[in-house]
Enzyme design. Structure first.
Site, PDB file in Angstrom:
ATOM      1  N   ASP A  43     -49.408  66.782  58.268  1.00 26.83           N
ATOM      2  CA  ASP A  43     -49.991  67.863  59.077  1.00 26.83           C
ATOM      3  C   ASP A  43     -48.871  68.641  59.774  1.00 26.83           C
ATOM      4  O   ASP A  43     -49.106  69.667  60.408  1.00 26.83           O
ATOM      5  CB  ASP A  43     -51.031  67.335  60.073  1.00 26.83           C
ATOM      6  CG  ASP A  43     -50.465  66.318  61.045  1.00 26.83           C
ATOM      7  OD1 ASP A  43     -49.298  65.900  60.879  1.00 26.83           O
ATOM      8  OD2 ASP A  43     -51.195  65.937  61.982  1.00 26.83           O
ATOM      9  N   ASP A  82     -52.218  63.696  55.339  1.00 22.15           N
ATOM     10  CA  ASP A  82     -52.630  63.436  56.720  1.00 22.15           C
ATOM     11  C   ASP A  82     -54.073  63.833  56.975  1.00 22.15           C
ATOM     12  O   ASP A  82     -54.521  64.901  56.551  1.00 22.15           O
ATOM     13  CB  ASP A  82     -51.749  64.255  57.686  1.00 22.15           C
ATOM     14  CG  ASP A  82     -50.618  63.443  58.266  1.00 22.15           C
ATOM     15  OD1 ASP A  82     -50.809  62.231  58.497  1.00 22.15           O
ATOM     16  OD2 ASP A  82     -49.534  64.014  58.483  1.00 22.15           O
ATOM     17  N   LYS A 111     -53.437  59.412  55.499  1.00 19.43           N
ATOM     18  CA  LYS A 111     -52.674  58.808  56.612  1.00 19.43           C
ATOM     19  C   LYS A 111     -53.390  59.140  57.914  1.00 19.43           C
ATOM     20  O   LYS A 111     -53.835  60.279  58.106  1.00 19.43           O
ATOM     21  CB  LYS A 111     -51.237  59.334  56.632  1.00 19.43           C
ATOM     22  CG  LYS A 111     -50.443  58.817  57.852  1.00 19.43           C
ATOM     23  CD  LYS A 111     -48.943  58.955  57.672  1.00 19.43           C
ATOM     24  CE  LYS A 111     -48.370  60.318  57.957  1.00 19.43           C
ATOM     25  NZ  LYS A 111     -48.606  60.838  59.323  1.00 19.43           N
ATOM     26  N   GLU A 180     -42.765  56.148  63.883  1.00 16.60           N
ATOM     27  CA  GLU A 180     -42.019  57.365  64.251  1.00 16.60           C
ATOM     28  C   GLU A 180     -41.437  57.224  65.649  1.00 16.60           C
ATOM     29  O   GLU A 180     -42.169  56.891  66.603  1.00 16.60           O
ATOM     30  CB  GLU A 180     -42.972  58.586  64.189  1.00 16.60           C
ATOM     31  CG  GLU A 180     -42.282  59.885  64.573  1.00 16.60           C
ATOM     32  CD  GLU A 180     -43.036  61.144  64.168  1.00 16.60           C
ATOM     33  OE1 GLU A 180     -44.100  61.055  63.530  1.00 16.60           O
ATOM     34  OE2 GLU A 180     -42.538  62.243  64.508  1.00 16.60           O
TER      35      GLU A 180
HETATM   36  O1  KIV Z   1     -46.753  65.143  59.361  1.00 15.13           O
HETATM   37  C1  KIV Z   1     -45.674  64.606  59.061  1.00 15.13           C
HETATM   38  O2  KIV Z   1     -44.741  65.234  58.543  1.00 15.13           O
HETATM   39  C2  KIV Z   1     -45.519  63.177  59.337  1.00 15.13           C
HETATM   40  C3  KIV Z   1     -44.183  62.558  59.049  1.00 15.13           C
HETATM   41  C4  KIV Z   1     -43.198  62.946  60.056  1.00 15.13           C
HETATM   42  C5  KIV Z   1     -44.276  61.095  58.925  1.00 15.13           C
HETATM   43  O3  KIV Z   1     -46.426  62.555  59.777  1.00 15.13           O
END
Ligand code: KIV
Length: 262
Positions: A43, A82, A111, A180
């Protein structure tokens, strides 16, 4: 590597996992030919592609558009996408419609940020046949709650909660966990306590793998220089120089030449 079983095999063989974000068809075709193990339509598209200040404006429609473009260029890789801000915090039917939209756009898994408060829905998504990747530590969708882009888990309370959340998520059936912006020793401890792989970003060297945003690792933004980032190219200068060379050729009449004309 096109399966969650393949990913687990890498972890069990002690081979580190590389993951990168991707948001468009052209980049996906390059990533598809690379050695990258795993691809995420993050996202972060809201920031990197659409120029928003954080990931909160990302929507299911935005995610599905990017997933579908990436999927068409990426037949060889396992694609994670995401669930955007609050998409997993609705009633069960609404959450499942969102999961369905993302999966039908071409993702192989979703995710989901955080753990506390949505373990049951994560278990339900997994039991419905959709692999789920977890995401703990700095969860950018909660940026207003945590007060900025800060390392998480420096105090004992937060570290203990993070370890507990990681274990609850593993029990709920997630196949991998992004960590993270957490201290390296905490990321190591979390990783050692799990059977599933962990993928770090700003989480030190002891996670099972590492993830970076594609545009960050390509050096596309000279103003973005966080401690955890290593730039593998100076993409900003390469593109700017090419544009300037093109402009100079146009202005001098050097482009197009005879062979480039009909
Ligand atoms: O949205 C994203 O890019 C992420 C990564 C930083 C793991 O969640």
């Amino acid at each position: 590597m096109k399966t969650i079983q393949g990913l687990l095999k890498l972890k069990n063989q002690d081979e580190k996992i590389s993951m990168v974000t991707c948001y468009d068809f052209t980049s996906a075709k390059i990533v598809n030919e690379s050695d990258i193990d795993l691809v995420l339509v993050g996202d972060s598209a809201a920031m990197v592609i659409h120029g928003y200040e954080n990931t909160i404006p990302a929507s299911i429609n935005m995610m599905a558009t990017h997933v579908s473009a990436v999927h068409r260029g990426l037949p060889n890789k396992f694609l994670v996408a995401d669930m955007p801000f609050l998409a997993h915090r609705k009633d069960r039917d609404t959450v499942m419609i969102s999961v369905e939209t993302i999966m039908k756009a071409g993702a192989n898994s979703v995710k989901i940020e955080g753990g506390k408060g949505h373990i049951d829905i994560i278990r339900h998504i997994v039991e419905s046949g959709v692999p789920v990747m977890g995401h703990l530590g700095l969860t950018p969708q909660s940026v207003n709650m945590v007060g900025g882009w800060k390392v998480q888990g420096r105090t004992d309370d937060v570290a203990t909660q993070l370890i507990q959340d990681a274990q609850d998520l593993e029990k709920a059936g997630i196949f991998a966990l992004v960590l993270e912006m957490v201290p390296a020793d905490l990321a190591k401890k979390v990783t050692e306590g799990l059977d599933i792989p962990t993928i770090g970003i700003g989480a030190g060297p002891d996670t099972s793998g590492q993830v970076l945003v594609l545009q960050d690792l390509l050096g596309m933004n000279p103003e973005f220089n966080p401690t955890f980032l290593r730039k593998y190219a100076d993409g900003f200068s390469v593109i700017k120089d090419a544009l300037n060379e093109f402009t100079s050729d146009v202005k001098s009449g050097n482009f197009p030449n005879e062979e480039e004309s009909f």
